[in-house]
Scaffold this active site. Structure first.
Site, PDB file in Angstrom:
ATOM      1  N   GLU A   1      10.648   5.309 -22.478  1.00 47.32           N
ATOM      2  CA  GLU A   1      10.586   6.430 -21.531  1.00 47.32           C
ATOM      3  C   GLU A   1      11.983   6.960 -21.224  1.00 47.32           C
ATOM      4  O   GLU A   1      12.210   8.171 -21.188  1.00 47.32           O
ATOM      5  CB  GLU A   1       9.899   5.954 -20.249  1.00 47.32           C
TER       6      GLU A   1
ATOM      7  N   ASP B   1      -0.162  -4.489   4.277  1.00 46.95           N
ATOM      8  CA  ASP B   1       1.158  -3.908   4.076  1.00 46.95           C
ATOM      9  C   ASP B   1       2.015  -4.225   5.294  1.00 46.95           C
ATOM     10  O   ASP B   1       1.487  -4.400   6.406  1.00 46.95           O
ATOM     11  CB  ASP B   1       1.049  -2.387   3.887  1.00 46.95           C
TER      12      ASP B   1
ATOM     13  N   LEU C   1       0.827  -1.207   0.000  1.00 45.41           N
ATOM     14  CA  LEU C   1       0.000   0.000   0.000  1.00 45.41           C
ATOM     15  C   LEU C   1       0.862   1.258   0.000  1.00 45.41           C
ATOM     16  O   LEU C   1       0.547   2.251   0.644  1.00 45.41           O
ATOM     17  CB  LEU C   1      -0.933  -0.011   1.219  1.00 45.41           C
TER      18      LEU C   1
ATOM     19  N   LYS D   1       5.599  -3.617 -20.778  1.00 45.93           N
ATOM     20  CA  LYS D   1       5.926  -2.529 -19.846  1.00 45.93           C
ATOM     21  C   LYS D   1       7.438  -2.275 -19.810  1.00 45.93           C
ATOM     22  O   LYS D   1       7.889  -1.127 -19.684  1.00 45.93           O
ATOM     23  CB  LYS D   1       5.424  -2.872 -18.436  1.00 45.93           C
TER      24      LYS D   1
END
Length: 349
Positions: free
Chosen positions: A180, A30, A8, A173
């Site tokens: 990128e 978490d 989280l 990805k």
């Protein structure tokens, strides 16, 4: 749909909030109880253990893992799988190596558990703008998760899709992040050239804003760059250190395996590695050789510069805070995790 979310942090925490805003139910876990409590504040159910998380999910269960790639992801997925049942689904939304995802899918298939790899892009702005999701895995498992993807994406029909079998989501990805790297390097080099051309008195912030409208080089990266320049065009308080989390390296390695030339991406990765060196041994050697054969003057190093690391943006914090570096320093023990890097320390620090 009711989904479990493990991890989280700034990505996972924001994704939980977006899911809740979209009418989905989430059980969050978490290692840091404060992150679980923050998720509860936004309407999620919390769990203090993996067993407790699984108990709160209806069968067939779906659990999304959003933790750092490598050992943390491996340990989490394998421990989670040992507690789940045939027909359940584990989703890895982190930046795992696609080869690891193919292997994990095979192992989980033998246990009757579906594995879905989701290359997730959007960063801290995803809460507001939505996330781009490149999904790999069995079609039936992906279809069952469509309510989750439709809420997380910019629109229910845009910004997400199944790429192919397990591993394909993380592969796409990986290449996305390699591109990128190249885009960021090109912008950085171009603006450095503009900044150095003192003859014209160029306003680089004005140029960045101008290029956002109608120019063929406009992009979301340029939008963020223009916003950052509104506060400071010199970036005097920033180090030139740029961390790399692995995807760029993996892209270059795969290009070598396939025999596909990727010179721009490769050079952009090399430039990040150079940025991680306070002093380049190769540069020092060049200096020594130049003096040795030509007797030229050289510069000596009196003291290596010292740097500090600014805190990462926390979950559910307005993403605009990323445009400022006015934040507390990161504790030394947490620096590598917050940088999201492979751990190349600058010499002398």
């Amino acid at each position: 749909m009711k989904l479990g979310m493990i991890g989280l942090g700034k990505m996972g925490g924001n994704m939980v909030t977006r899911l809740l805003q979209g009418g989905q139910e989430v059980v969050g876990y978490d290692l840091f109880p404060a992150n679980v409590e923050a998720a509860r504040v936004h309407g999620a159910q919390g769990a203090s253990t993996l067993d407790e998380l699984i108990e709160q999910l209806p069968a067939p269960r779906a659990v999304w893992v959003m933790v750092p790639s490598g050992k943390a992801t491996e340990d989490t997925i394998m421990t989670l799988a040992s507690k789940m049942s045939a027909g359940d689904t584990i989703i890895d939304g982190g930046n795992s190596n696609y080869k690891d995802s193919i292997r994990r899918a095979s192992v989980l298939e033998g246990m009757g558990i579906h594995f879905v790899d989701v290359g997730t892009s959007g960063g801290i702005w995803g809460l507001k703008e939505g996330y781009a999701m490149m999904v790999g895995g069995p079609k039936e498992a992906v279809d069952a998760l469509s309510p989750v993807f439709e809420v997380l994406a910019p629109t229910p029909t845009e910004g997400w899709g199944r790429m192919g079998p397990s591993g394909s989501g993380h592969y796409v990805k990986m290449v996305h992040n390699g591109i990128e790297y190249g885009m960021m390097q090109a912008y950085a080099e171009g603006f450095e050239l503009l900044h150095a051309k003192k003859d014209f008195g160029l306003d680089v912030a004005q140029i960045a804003e101008l290029w956002r409208h109608g120019s063929v080089v406009r992009s979301w990266l340029l939008d963020l760059t223009a916003d950052a320049m509104k506060a400071d065009t010199d970036f005097n308080d920033l180090s030139d250190y740029v961390a790399d989390s692995g995807e760029g390296r993996w892209t270059v390695l795969d290009s070598l395996e396939l025999g596909i030339p990727t010179p721009v991406i490769t050079l952009s990765v090399q430039m990040r590695l150079r940025s991680q060196q306070e002093v380049s041994y190769a540069g020092q050697m060049l200096s020594a050789m130049r003096r040795a054969f030509g007797g030229h003057a050289v510069k000596k190093l009196d003291e290596v510069a010292k740097t500090t690391t600014v805190q990462e943006v926390k979950p559910n914090t307005p993403p605009e805070t990323a445009l400022s570096t006015d934040a507390p320093a990161v504790p030394a023990h947490d620096e590598a995790r917050q940088l999201g890097e492979l751990g190349n320390d600058r010499k002398g620090e």
